[in-house]
Scaffold this motif. Structure first.
Motif, mmCIF file in Angstrom:
data_model
loop_
_atom_site.group_PDB
_atom_site.id
_atom_site.type_symbol
_atom_site.label_atom_id
_atom_site.label_comp_id
_atom_site.label_asym_id
_atom_site.label_seq_id
_atom_site.Cartn_x
_atom_site.Cartn_y
_atom_site.Cartn_z
ATOM 1 N N LEU A 196 113.720 85.208 81.290
ATOM 2 C CA LEU A 196 114.603 84.041 81.219
ATOM 3 C C LEU A 196 113.822 82.804 80.784
ATOM 4 O O LEU A 196 114.284 82.026 79.937
ATOM 5 C CB LEU A 196 115.255 83.801 82.580
ATOM 6 C CG LEU A 196 116.179 82.585 82.677
ATOM 7 C CD1 LEU A 196 117.322 82.706 81.704
ATOM 8 C CD2 LEU A 196 116.719 82.431 84.081
ATOM 9 N N GLY A 197 112.609 82.653 81.343
ATOM 10 C CA GLY A 197 111.781 81.519 80.933
ATOM 11 C C GLY A 197 111.415 81.606 79.464
ATOM 12 O O GLY A 197 111.438 80.601 78.746
ATOM 13 N N GLY A 198 111.091 82.816 78.993
ATOM 14 C CA GLY A 198 110.770 82.987 77.575
ATOM 15 C C GLY A 198 111.943 82.595 76.693
ATOM 16 O O GLY A 198 111.784 81.898 75.687
ATOM 17 N N GLU A 199 113.143 83.026 77.109
ATOM 18 C CA GLU A 199 114.342 82.693 76.331
ATOM 19 C C GLU A 199 114.590 81.186 76.340
ATOM 20 O O GLU A 199 114.887 80.585 75.309
ATOM 21 C CB GLU A 199 115.536 83.440 76.951
ATOM 22 C CG GLU A 199 116.865 83.160 76.303
ATOM 23 C CD GLU A 199 117.116 84.044 75.103
ATOM 24 O OE1 GLU A 199 116.284 84.937 74.865
ATOM 25 O OE2 GLU A 199 118.116 83.809 74.404
ATOM 26 N N LEU A 200 114.435 80.589 77.541
ATOM 27 C CA LEU A 200 114.753 79.163 77.692
ATOM 28 C C LEU A 200 113.784 78.315 76.878
ATOM 29 O O LEU A 200 114.194 77.403 76.150
ATOM 30 C CB LEU A 200 114.678 78.801 79.175
ATOM 31 C CG LEU A 200 115.236 77.457 79.594
ATOM 32 C CD1 LEU A 200 116.709 77.407 79.290
ATOM 33 C CD2 LEU A 200 115.010 77.253 81.077
ATOM 34 N N PHE A 201 112.496 78.623 76.974
ATOM 35 C CA PHE A 201 111.513 77.775 76.306
ATOM 36 C C PHE A 201 111.159 78.292 74.926
ATOM 37 O O PHE A 201 110.283 77.740 74.269
ATOM 38 C CB PHE A 201 110.253 77.650 77.165
ATOM 39 C CG PHE A 201 110.489 76.851 78.397
ATOM 40 C CD1 PHE A 201 110.608 75.469 78.327
ATOM 41 C CD2 PHE A 201 110.626 77.465 79.622
ATOM 42 C CE1 PHE A 201 110.854 74.725 79.452
ATOM 43 C CE2 PHE A 201 110.878 76.727 80.758
ATOM 44 C CZ PHE A 201 110.991 75.354 80.674
ATOM 45 N N GLY A 202 111.816 79.357 74.491
ATOM 46 C CA GLY A 202 111.615 79.818 73.128
ATOM 47 C C GLY A 202 112.785 79.427 72.252
ATOM 48 O O GLY A 202 112.723 78.480 71.475
ATOM 49 N N LEU A 241 114.614 73.129 72.143
ATOM 50 C CA LEU A 241 115.145 71.814 71.789
ATOM 51 C C LEU A 241 116.187 71.367 72.808
ATOM 52 O O LEU A 241 116.201 70.206 73.243
ATOM 53 C CB LEU A 241 115.768 71.882 70.399
ATOM 54 C CG LEU A 241 116.135 70.528 69.804
ATOM 55 C CD1 LEU A 241 114.898 69.693 69.592
ATOM 56 C CD2 LEU A 241 116.899 70.700 68.513
ATOM 57 N N ALA A 242 117.037 72.310 73.244
ATOM 58 C CA ALA A 242 118.067 71.955 74.235
ATOM 59 C C ALA A 242 117.423 71.544 75.549
ATOM 60 O O ALA A 242 117.916 70.639 76.233
ATOM 61 C CB ALA A 242 118.995 73.146 74.447
ATOM 62 N N VAL A 243 116.293 72.189 75.910
ATOM 63 C CA VAL A 243 115.600 71.804 77.137
ATOM 64 C C VAL A 243 115.110 70.367 77.024
ATOM 65 O O VAL A 243 115.246 69.555 77.951
ATOM 66 C CB VAL A 243 114.441 72.769 77.413
ATOM 67 C CG1 VAL A 243 113.578 72.259 78.538
ATOM 68 C CG2 VAL A 243 114.971 74.137 77.776
ATOM 69 N N GLU A 244 114.565 70.034 75.851
ATOM 70 C CA GLU A 244 114.097 68.658 75.655
ATOM 71 C C GLU A 244 115.257 67.677 75.762
ATOM 72 O O GLU A 244 115.141 66.620 76.384
ATOM 73 C CB GLU A 244 113.433 68.523 74.272
ATOM 74 C CG GLU A 244 112.244 69.430 74.057
ATOM 75 C CD GLU A 244 111.046 68.995 74.855
ATOM 76 O OE1 GLU A 244 111.023 67.849 75.294
ATOM 77 O OE2 GLU A 244 110.144 69.828 75.060
ATOM 78 N N VAL A 245 116.384 68.029 75.152
ATOM 79 C CA VAL A 245 117.552 67.148 75.200
ATOM 80 C C VAL A 245 118.028 66.977 76.639
ATOM 81 O O VAL A 245 118.393 65.871 77.071
ATOM 82 C CB VAL A 245 118.667 67.700 74.295
ATOM 83 C CG1 VAL A 245 119.950 66.916 74.495
ATOM 84 C CG2 VAL A 245 118.253 67.623 72.846
#
Lengths: 154, 270
Positions: free
Chosen positions: B223-229, B233-237
């Protein structure tokens, strides 16, 4: 190319998860429509978000895909932002009107809508709580008469 | 199980009865300004109808594979739904917040059963640990002593309950249709079917066909790989959004405090 997952009927667990999500969403909707306390209305909005989260995770399980999980993480983030800003607004509204009542802001309604008028409510018949009492024990100390008369607050 | 005992009633009728009972129960349970014996009778009747509604839903529900899984899912789902209903109908907002915490515990259990291990824990940590505590802080700041009149009445409880029932009916109809037949979008012509049949031999079986959670192993790491891969950009937003909400709420508080003081002074004068 996970086309196959679209054609297979969801498992029973997925269906049950979707139903639980739908129930939570409908409950939150009823609360938002009916309740008048601003904070309870926001709690009901959060309940709707919980229903959405359950549905998203169910679909994620059905498709074997991470999309739903990632979306729920963003729902959590946006819910935190929304709660922060909304609670600040609620506090401001309370500072101005002294009430957490959504009808206190009914001057913002459409001009063709009737005014909400509160009727007199019957008094609450509250039963005073019964607290347990300790049996008296020991010797009662002698009371200082001066202190009893001079002291305003205990 | 119950559906087999009552073979004469179709699941659709059972579901419709359950939804109607749920709407009537919510209508009776929502605060309506009644007092005394009438209020108590309405509440008893409301909870009774709520149990009937839950029984209807349970009877039309699908059976899971193993008894243990079903027992766990039923427990957490009932906790979530009953606590959610109590959140909606509680007179005191403090009790509503506490019931919402209970509903969060149930929802996190449902998420865990559905395979969202990280999300189940994150719901408890973020919602019950942070958001709900913030709600309770605001309640302590703003709650008047005793039950306020606006907590004892609700706007249009009947219409609200009917709206909720209609929404729930539509949703459960479309969910029920998922099992009976594939949705219209996925009915396929011959060539597509052949293509699908071709790909079925080469691709691993889909999660739904086997009923196995494909996301279970190495869950958090993947899940972390998917989120930060894929969603970096969405995480940054989302981070920028959190920052904007923080600054915005501070700005509103500090400016609103200056505006509210004259208003409070005006209220105090007469």
């Amino acid at each position: 190319m996970n086309l196959l997952a679209n054609t297979v009927a969801p498992s029973a667990l997925v269906i049950d998860g979707l139903v639980v999500g739908a129930i939570l969403f409908a409950l939150g909707l009823v609360g938002i429509l009916a309740r008048r306390n601003l904070i309870v209305m926001f709690l009901c909005a959060e309940l709707m978000l919980q229903g959405i989260s359950v549905s998203l995770v169910s679909w994620s399980r059905h498709h074997g895909d991470w999309g739903g999980h990632v979306l729920v993480i963003f729902v959590l983030t946006v819910a935190a932002c929304e709660a922060a800003v909304a609670l600040v607004f609620v506090l401001q509204a309370f500072a101005r009107t002294g009430r957490l009542d959504s009808a206190a802001w009914q001057s913002l309604r459409e001009s063709n809508l009737p005014r909400t008028i509160d009727r007199e409510l019957p008094a609450i018949d509250t039963v005073p709580p019964k607290f347990p009492k300790l049996a008296p024990a020991g010797v009662e100390p002698a009371a200082d008469e001066d202190a009893l008369h001079e002291r305003e607050h205990v | 199980m119950i559906a087999s005992i009552l073979p004469s009633i179709s699941p659709g009728t059972l579901l419709a009865g359950g939804i109607t009972a749920a709407a009537a129960s919510l209508w009776l349970l929502l605060p309506s300004g009644r007092s005394g014996a009438a209020d108590r009778t309405a509440r008893w009747l409301g909870w009774l109808l709520g149990i009937v509604a839950l029984a209807g839903f349970l009877a039309t529900g699908h059976r899971l594979g193993s008894v243990g899984e079903e027992a766990v899912f039923l427990t957490v789902a009932l906790v979530a739904v009953i606590s959610g209903a109590a959140t909606v109908v509680s007179r005191s907002p403090v009790y509503a917040a506490i019931w919402f915490a209970m509903a969060l515990a149930g929802v996190s259990g449902v998420l865990l059963v559905l395979g969202g291990q990280f999300l189940g824990v994150a719901t408890i940590v973020v919602y019950a640990g942070a958001i709900l505590v913030m709600f309770l802080f605001v309640l302590m700041l703003a709650q008047p002593a005793g039950l306020a009149p606006y907590d004892r009445v609700s706007t249009e409880p009947l219409l609200a309950a009917v709206a909720g029932a209609v929404l729930l009916g539509i949703l459960s109809l479309s969910i029920g249709r998922l099992t009976a037949e594939p949705p219209a979008c996925c009915l396929m012509g011959g060539t597509k079917a052949a293509l699908l049949a071709d790909s079925a031999t080469t691709e691993p079986p889909a999660a739904a066909a086997t009923g196995i959670d494909m996301l279970a192993d190495n869950h958090v790491a993947r899940l972390g790989g998917e989120l930060f891969g894929r969603h970096l950009l969405a995480v940054e937003v989302a981070g920028v959004l959190l920052l904007a909400a923080l600054i915005g709420s501070i700005a509103i508080v500090s400016r609103g405090a200056a505006d509210a003081e004259p208003a409070a002074a005006r209220r105090a004068v007469p």
